[in-house]
Design a protein around this motif. Structure first.
Motif, PDB file in Angstrom:
ATOM      1  N   PHE A   1       1.003  -1.183   0.028  1.00 57.87           N
ATOM      2  CA  PHE A   1       0.212   0.082  -0.057  1.00 57.87           C
ATOM      3  C   PHE A   1       0.781   1.386  -0.171  1.00 57.87           C
ATOM      4  CE2 PHE A   1      -3.085  -3.234   1.955  1.00 57.87           C
ATOM      5  CZ  PHE A   1      -4.142  -3.110   0.879  1.00 57.87           C
ATOM      6  N   VAL A   2       2.110   1.249   0.432  1.00 59.54           N
ATOM      7  CA  VAL A   2       2.724   2.412   0.481  1.00 59.54           C
ATOM      8  C   VAL A   2       3.433   2.583  -0.712  1.00 59.54           C
ATOM      9  CG1 VAL A   2       5.228   3.275   1.260  1.00 59.54           C
ATOM     10  CG2 VAL A   2       3.831   2.154   2.841  1.00 59.54           C
ATOM     11  N   PHE A   3       3.594   1.499  -1.623  1.00 56.82           N
ATOM     12  CA  PHE A   3       4.056   1.491  -3.072  1.00 56.82           C
ATOM     13  C   PHE A   3       2.992   2.144  -3.787  1.00 56.82           C
ATOM     14  CE2 PHE A   3       4.637  -0.661  -7.178  1.00 56.82           C
ATOM     15  CZ  PHE A   3       5.998  -0.115  -7.532  1.00 56.82           C
ATOM     16  N   ALA A   4       1.799   1.342  -3.446  1.00 52.49           N
ATOM     17  CA  ALA A   4       0.533   1.873  -4.287  1.00 52.49           C
ATOM     18  C   ALA A   4       0.360   3.288  -4.172  1.00 52.49           C
ATOM     19  CB  ALA A   4      -0.588   1.243  -3.956  1.00 52.49           C
ATOM     20  N   GLY A   5       0.704   3.969  -2.951  1.00 51.44           N
ATOM     21  CA  GLY A   5       0.514   5.486  -2.832  1.00 51.44           C
ATOM     22  C   GLY A   5       1.302   6.281  -3.676  1.00 51.44           C
ATOM     23  N   ALA A   6       2.690   5.497  -3.874  1.00 52.79           N
ATOM     24  CA  ALA A   6       3.715   6.288  -4.451  1.00 52.79           C
ATOM     25  C   ALA A   6       3.315   6.253  -6.066  1.00 52.79           C
ATOM     26  CB  ALA A   6       5.091   5.668  -4.394  1.00 52.79           C
ATOM     27  N   VAL A   7       2.692   4.892  -6.408  1.00 51.74           N
ATOM     28  CA  VAL A   7       2.308   5.105  -7.716  1.00 51.74           C
ATOM     29  C   VAL A   7       1.475   5.932  -7.990  1.00 51.74           C
ATOM     30  CG1 VAL A   7       1.314   3.382  -9.591  1.00 51.74           C
ATOM     31  CG2 VAL A   7       3.254   2.611  -8.148  1.00 51.74           C
ATOM     32  N   PHE A   8       0.117   5.966  -7.416  1.00 50.65           N
ATOM     33  CA  PHE A   8      -0.834   7.005  -7.529  1.00 50.65           C
ATOM     34  C   PHE A   8      -0.282   8.433  -7.932  1.00 50.65           C
ATOM     35  CE2 PHE A   8      -3.553   3.880  -5.307  1.00 50.65           C
ATOM     36  CZ  PHE A   8      -4.168   3.177  -6.605  1.00 50.65           C
ATOM     37  N   GLY A   9       0.605   8.737  -6.854  1.00 47.45           N
ATOM     38  CA  GLY A   9       1.126  10.040  -6.920  1.00 47.45           C
ATOM     39  C   GLY A   9       2.015  10.497  -8.187  1.00 47.45           C
ATOM     40  N   ALA A  10       2.431   9.574  -8.869  1.00 48.34           N
ATOM     41  CA  ALA A  10       3.149   9.400 -10.140  1.00 48.34           C
ATOM     42  C   ALA A  10       2.300   9.249 -11.310  1.00 48.34           C
ATOM     43  CB  ALA A  10       4.305   8.475  -9.947  1.00 48.34           C
ATOM     44  N   THR A  11       1.204   8.894 -11.196  1.00 53.43           N
ATOM     45  CA  THR A  11       0.402   8.737 -12.184  1.00 53.43           C
ATOM     46  C   THR A  11      -0.973   9.407 -12.185  1.00 53.43           C
ATOM     47  OG1 THR A  11      -0.602   6.761 -11.169  1.00 53.43           O
ATOM     48  CG2 THR A  11       1.461   6.414 -12.622  1.00 53.43           C
ATOM     49  N   ARG A  12      -1.937   9.126 -13.416  1.00 56.29           N
ATOM     50  CA  ARG A  12      -3.230   9.887 -13.470  1.00 56.29           C
ATOM     51  C   ARG A  12      -4.297   8.887 -13.728  1.00 56.29           C
ATOM     52  NH1 ARG A  12      -2.898  14.046 -17.921  1.00 56.29           N
ATOM     53  NH2 ARG A  12      -1.664  12.546 -18.859  1.00 56.29           N
ATOM     54  N   ARG A  13      -4.121   7.602 -14.466  1.00 57.91           N
ATOM     55  CA  ARG A  13      -4.948   6.849 -14.916  1.00 57.91           C
ATOM     56  C   ARG A  13      -5.025   5.524 -14.562  1.00 57.91           C
ATOM     57  NH1 ARG A  13      -3.561  10.089 -18.831  1.00 57.91           N
ATOM     58  NH2 ARG A  13      -2.225   8.771 -19.734  1.00 57.91           N
ATOM     59  N   ILE A  14      -3.628   4.889 -14.503  1.00 53.97           N
ATOM     60  CA  ILE A  14      -3.317   3.668 -14.103  1.00 53.97           C
ATOM     61  C   ILE A  14      -4.120   3.095 -12.925  1.00 53.97           C
ATOM     62  CG2 ILE A  14      -1.193   3.556 -13.076  1.00 53.97           C
ATOM     63  CD1 ILE A  14      -0.305   1.555 -15.256  1.00 53.97           C
ATOM     64  N   ALA A  15      -4.479   1.760 -12.909  1.00 49.34           N
ATOM     65  CA  ALA A  15      -5.181   1.232 -11.759  1.00 49.34           C
ATOM     66  C   ALA A  15      -4.079   0.537 -11.120  1.00 49.34           C
ATOM     67  CB  ALA A  15      -6.097   0.251 -11.904  1.00 49.34           C
ATOM     68  N   VAL A  16      -3.977   0.333  -9.599  1.00 47.97           N
ATOM     69  CA  VAL A  16      -3.098  -0.510  -8.981  1.00 47.97           C
ATOM     70  C   VAL A  16      -3.769  -1.765  -8.259  1.00 47.97           C
ATOM     71  CG1 VAL A  16      -1.594  -0.619  -7.045  1.00 47.97           C
ATOM     72  CG2 VAL A  16      -1.515   1.376  -8.527  1.00 47.97           C
ATOM     73  N   THR A  17      -3.490  -3.031  -8.615  1.00 43.97           N
ATOM     74  CA  THR A  17      -4.135  -4.095  -7.994  1.00 43.97           C
ATOM     75  C   THR A  17      -2.941  -4.601  -7.010  1.00 43.97           C
ATOM     76  OG1 THR A  17      -5.414  -4.741  -9.984  1.00 43.97           O
ATOM     77  CG2 THR A  17      -4.888  -6.392  -8.406  1.00 43.97           C
ATOM     78  N   VAL A  18      -3.247  -4.852  -5.745  1.00 46.99           N
ATOM     79  CA  VAL A  18      -2.481  -5.305  -4.605  1.00 46.99           C
ATOM     80  C   VAL A  18      -3.198  -6.998  -4.550  1.00 46.99           C
ATOM     81  CG1 VAL A  18      -1.873  -5.491  -2.376  1.00 46.99           C
ATOM     82  CG2 VAL A  18      -2.319  -3.337  -3.612  1.00 46.99           C
ATOM     83  N   SER A  19      -2.212  -7.802  -5.202  1.00 48.94           N
ATOM     84  CA  SER A  19      -2.697  -9.127  -5.347  1.00 48.94           C
ATOM     85  C   SER A  19      -1.501  -9.949  -5.054  1.00 48.94           C
ATOM     86  CB  SER A  19      -3.054  -9.620  -6.559  1.00 48.94           C
ATOM     87  OG  SER A  19      -3.394 -10.717  -6.957  1.00 48.94           O
ATOM     88  N   ALA A  20      -1.636 -10.309  -3.690  1.00 45.33           N
ATOM     89  CA  ALA A  20      -2.519 -10.011  -2.573  1.00 45.33           C
ATOM     90  C   ALA A  20      -1.772  -9.748  -1.464  1.00 45.33           C
ATOM     91  CB  ALA A  20      -3.447 -11.347  -2.486  1.00 45.33           C
TER      92      ALA A  20
END
Length: 323
Positions: free
Chosen positions: A59-78
Motif C-alpha cells: 500500500f505504501v508502494f501503491a500510494g507512490a504509484v498514484f502520486g506519479a500517475t493519473r489513470r492507471i489502476a493498482v491491483t494489490v494481489s494479494a
C-alpha cells in the motif's frame, strides 16, 4: 482490448539499501511511463522477511504509484489479510481510494507461509477466523457508521470515495475462500484457473442469497519479458526468472494452486515450461492473450534491461492490441 499489466515485487537478492532505493524509484518511473502509454494496471503484492527483499508494503508502494500517475489502476494481489489490523487497513484503503480517485483494487488472501505469521506473532491456526473478521470489519468501517468491533463501539473516518466501497476481492484456491467470498457478497479471485472452484462459488452465492462475480486467471497466464533477441535474453537474464520461480516453489505446499507455479530447476526447463516467456514484440501480440502481464524487474533483473522490455511492450505491443 486485452488487459495490460506491469507487475512489480521489487525483488533484488543481496541488494544494498542504495540499490533497492534506485530500484524502487525506477519502478515508479516505469509506472508513470506505462500510465502515459495506456497500460491498464500496475500489479504488486505482499511478502515478509524474504531474503531477496520481496516488497512487504504494497500500500505504501501503491500510494507512490498514484502520486506519479493519473489513470492507471493498482491491483494489490494479494495482501495477507490476517497480518493486518482491520481498522488501520480500512483507513489506509479509504485514503488510497480518495487519493487515487478509485483506482485501487485489493485482493485479500490468507497467505501460505507460516513464517510470515510468526514474524508478526499472529497464530497460524486462527488465520481463517482472522480473515473473516478483517473482511467483515472493512465492509462495516467503510459505511462511516458506528459498529461493534472486539467489544467496543468504533467509527472509522474518512469514508472512501468508491460506492458502495473500494473494490475488494477475496483471493484463494480453497473452498473456504470461495465460501467466504460468497457469504459476504464479495467477488472471488482464484489464484489459478480453477473452473470447478468458480462453479462452487456460484453455488454458494445462490445458497447465501448474495451477488458476486469471479476474476479468474486464464488457463495460460504467463509472465512476460519483451526482447528483440529472446535467445540472448534467456542466456543473459534467465537466471533472474529462475530465482523467482524457485523462490515461489520453495514457499508453496503440494496442495496449493498458483497461476505462476513452476517446477523448473534450470533455465532451460523454465524456458520450455512456459510460465515465464521472453518474446519479441510480434510474438507477444501473436500469443492472443486476454491478459498480458509484463514483469520487467523480475528476480532482480537489471533496471536497464527492465526498461528495454517495458519500452518494447509499450511502443510495439500495446499499440498493436488497439491501445
Amino acid at each position: 482490448m486485452p488487459v495490460t499489466v506491469v507487475r512489480f515485487n521489487l525483488v533484488e537478492p543481496g541488494a544494498s539499501p542504495a540499490a533497492l532505493g534506485a530500484r524502487y524509484r525506477a519502478a515508479l518511473e516505469m509506472a508513470a511511463y506505462a500510465d502515459e502509454r495506456g497500460v491498464t494496471t500496475v500489479q504488486t503484492e505482499e511478502h515478509h522477511g524474504a531474503e531477496n527483499n520481496w516488497l512487504p508494503s504494497p500500500f505504501v508502494f501503491a500510494g507512490a504509484v498514484f502520486g506519479a500517475t493519473r489513470r492507471i489502476a493498482v491491483t494489490v494481489s494479494a495482501i495477507i489479510g490476517p497480518l493486518h489490523d482491520p481498522l488501520r487497513l480500512a483507513e489506509e484503503i479509504a485514503v488510497l481510494d480518495l487519493l487515487s480517485g478509485g483506482r485501487l483494487v485489493t485482493v485479500a488472501g490468507i497467505g501460505y507461509r507460516p513464517e510470515e505469521y510468526a514474524l508478526f506473532d499472529v497464530e497460524w491456526k486462527r488465520r481463517g477466523r482472522l480473515q473473516d473478521e478483517l473482511l467483515e470489519t472493512l465492509l462495516r468501517a467503510w459505511t462511516g457508521e458506528e459498529f461493534e468491533h472486539r467489544g467496543r463501539t468504533v467509527r472509522v473516518t474518512p469514508r472512501p470515495l468508491t460506492e458502495p466501497h473500494p473494490l475488494l476481492l477475496v483471493g484463494g484456491s480453497s473452498k473456504a475462500a470461495a465460501r467466504r467470498a460468497a457469504r459476504l457478497g464479495l467477488p472471488f479471485f482464484p489464484s489459478a484457473h480453477l473452473p470447478e472452484l468458480e462453479a462452487y462459488y456460484k453455488e454458494r452465492l445462490v445458497e447465501y442469497g448474495t451477488e458476486g462475480w469471479t476474476m479468474m486467471p486464464a488457463a495460460e497466464t504467463p509472465l512476460l519479458h519483451i526482447a528483440e533477441d529472446p535467445d540472448r535474453a534467456w542466456a543473459e537474464y534467465g537466471g533472474h526468472f529462475l530465482h523467482e520461480a524457485r523462490t515461489y516453489a520453495s514457499w508453496q505446499s503440494a496442495g496449493m494452486h498458483s497461476a505462476v507455479r513452476s517446477a523448473a530447476t534450470t533455465v532451460e526447463e523454465l524456458r520450455a515450461e512456459g510460465v515465464y516467456r521472453i518474446l519479441t514484440p510480434d510474438e507477444c501480440v501473436a500469443q492472443g492473450l486476454d491478459n498480458l502481464v509484463l514483469h520487467p524487474l523480475a528476480g532482480g533483473m537489471p533496471v536497464a534491461e527492465g526498461w528495454r522490455s517495458l519500452r518494447l511492450f509499450a511502443e510495439r505491443v500495446v499499440p498493436a492490441l488497439g491501445g
